[in-house]
Design an enzyme around this catalytic site. Structure first.
Site, PDB file in Angstrom:
ATOM      1  CG  ASP A  67      38.714  16.499  -5.734  1.00  0.00           C
ATOM      2  OD1 ASP A  67      38.198  17.361  -5.491  1.00  0.00           O
ATOM      3  OD2 ASP A  67      38.621  15.888  -6.901  1.00  0.00           O
ATOM      4  CG  ASP A 136      41.361  10.430 -16.419  1.00  0.00           C
ATOM      5  OD1 ASP A 136      40.242  10.856 -16.064  1.00  0.00           O
ATOM      6  OD2 ASP A 136      42.243  10.327 -16.033  1.00  0.00           O
ATOM      7  CG  HIS A 138      39.283  12.261 -13.078  1.00  0.00           C
ATOM      8  ND1 HIS A 138      40.436  12.630 -13.740  1.00  0.00           N
ATOM      9  CD2 HIS A 138      38.536  13.267 -12.609  1.00  0.00           C
ATOM     10  CE1 HIS A 138      40.428  13.909 -13.613  1.00  0.00           C
ATOM     11  NE2 HIS A 138      39.205  14.489 -13.164  1.00  0.00           N
ATOM     12  CD  GLU A 143      43.547  10.737 -12.687  1.00  0.00           C
ATOM     13  OE1 GLU A 143      42.484  10.472 -13.508  1.00  0.00           O
ATOM     14  OE2 GLU A 143      44.056  11.672 -12.874  1.00  0.00           O
TER      15      GLU A 143
HETATM   16  C1  F6R Z   1      37.190  18.458  -8.994  1.00  0.00           C
HETATM   17  C2  F6R Z   1      36.778  17.207  -9.380  1.00  0.00           C
HETATM   18  C3  F6R Z   1      37.296  16.429 -10.827  1.00  0.00           C
HETATM   19  C4  F6R Z   1      36.742  17.457 -12.018  1.00  0.00           C
HETATM   20  C5  F6R Z   1      37.160  16.974 -13.237  1.00  0.00           C
HETATM   21  C6  F6R Z   1      36.373  17.761 -14.509  1.00  0.00           C
HETATM   22  O1  F6R Z   1      36.867  18.496  -7.513  1.00  0.00           O
HETATM   23  O2  F6R Z   1      36.492  16.313  -8.544  1.00  0.00           O
HETATM   24  O3  F6R Z   1      36.635  15.450 -10.888  1.00  0.00           O
HETATM   25  O4  F6R Z   1      35.218  17.317 -11.817  1.00  0.00           O
HETATM   26  O5  F6R Z   1      38.430  16.866 -13.255  1.00  0.00           O
HETATM   27  O6  F6R Z   1      37.002  18.990 -14.401  1.00  0.00           O
HETATM   28  P1  F6R Z   1      36.444  20.403 -14.946  1.00  0.00           P
HETATM   29  O7  F6R Z   1      35.071  20.564 -14.850  1.00  0.00           O
HETATM   30  O8  F6R Z   1      37.224  21.355 -14.871  1.00  0.00           O
HETATM   31  O9  F6R Z   1      36.406  19.830 -16.543  1.00  0.00           O
END
Ligand code: F6R
Length: 260
Positions: A67, A136, A138, A143
């Site tokens: 992403d 959440d 995702h 989301e």
């Molecule tokens: C980032 C991504 C997100 C993160 C998620 C968890 O490329 O795809 O899905 O993996 O927001 O973030 P952290 O690891 O910082 O808790």
């Protein structure tokens, strides 16, 4: 789906790195799906270490980001292109031109998203997709409410995700509202999905992913449809799992030839 509960992030990083090492030995031009954020950092540290020691060669490998933020100028330090270069690809011998990401600064975002899907397809698909999970539920930036069949497209971040990610920006106001992300359908096309989660703040999301119903309210639950998904968690992130003892028992008695 396999759930592996390990004491901490060092053990998780070691197991993921073993899987990537086995993949690269089997297929030197493997396609790695790369996540950003905090969760994969110990994995990237371990991969960089193994590369330094001469154990891992990424010279023929490809990487595809999950992403990207929309609206950050190219080269912005918090754009995921830059983050992944700092955290991982700049520390190993993967060719910069082999590292791909969705273009969040494109004028025509739908066309850029389609081009990204085509680029993944043309490379033969993702062999191993590394994933984190948001509080959440995702994965990527899909989301809650995301279609379980979605492909790469623009999404609006939930405020909780913006707050979670504000730690990387000077202030909350600077966290973009929009992102482009591989869809859940795109992620499900990967040959092996490896999700890592640590800390009690992820416990509910991990429970919903593994033991909740398959539902768009927890986008990560789409991994229940994945034929080869490995969920690697520490004790804190596993603390809401009803069948934790069963997952431990299965892993402890797993045939050694099986790998991840
Ligand atoms: C980032 C991504 C997100 C993160 C998620 C968890 O490329 O795809 O899905 O993996 O927001 O973030 P952290 O690891 O910082 O808790």
């Amino acid at each position: 789906m396999e759930v592996v509960i390990l004491p901490g992030s060092r053990q998780i990083a070691s197991l993921v790195s073993d899987a990537i090492q086995a993949l690269l030995h089997r297929k030197p031009d493997a396609v790695l799906g790369l996540a950003t954020g905090s969760s994969p950092l110990p994995v990237y540290d371990e991969l960089a270490l193994r590369h330094e020691r001469g154990v891992l060669d990424f010279s023929r490998a490809h990487g595809f980001l999950l992403d990207e933020y929309v609206g950050l100028e190219p080269g912005h330090p918090e754009s995921y292109r830059e983050v992944i270069r700092r955290d991982f690809t700049g520390r190993v011998n993967i060719a910069p031109e082999n590292v791909h990401g969705p273009d969040g600064s494109a004028k025509d975002l739908p066309a850029a998203c389609q081009a990204y899907e085509a680029a993944i397809r043309d490379r033969g698909g993702v062999d191993l997709q590394l994933l984190g999970i948001g509080t959440d539920g995702h994965i990527g930036f899909n989301e809650p409410g995301s279609s379980l069949a979605s492909r790469t497209r623009i999404k609006t971040l939930i405020e909780q995700t913006r707050r979670d990610n504000a730690r990387f920006f000077p202030s909350l106001a600077e966290v973009p509202h929009h992102v482009v992300t591989q869809g859940l359908g795109t992620i499900l096309d990967s040959r092996h999905a490896v999700l890592v989660a640590t800390g009690a703040q992820k416990a509910q999301a991990v429970h919903d992913l593994v033991e909740g119903p398959l539902a768009a309210i927890c986008p990560a639950s789409a991994l229940q449809l994945h034929p080869h998904a490995s969920i690697l968690v520490d004790e804190a992130a596993a603390s809401s799992l009803k069948l934790a003892d069963y997952y431990r028992h299965s892993y402890d008695h797993k045939p050694t030839w099986q790998g991840l």
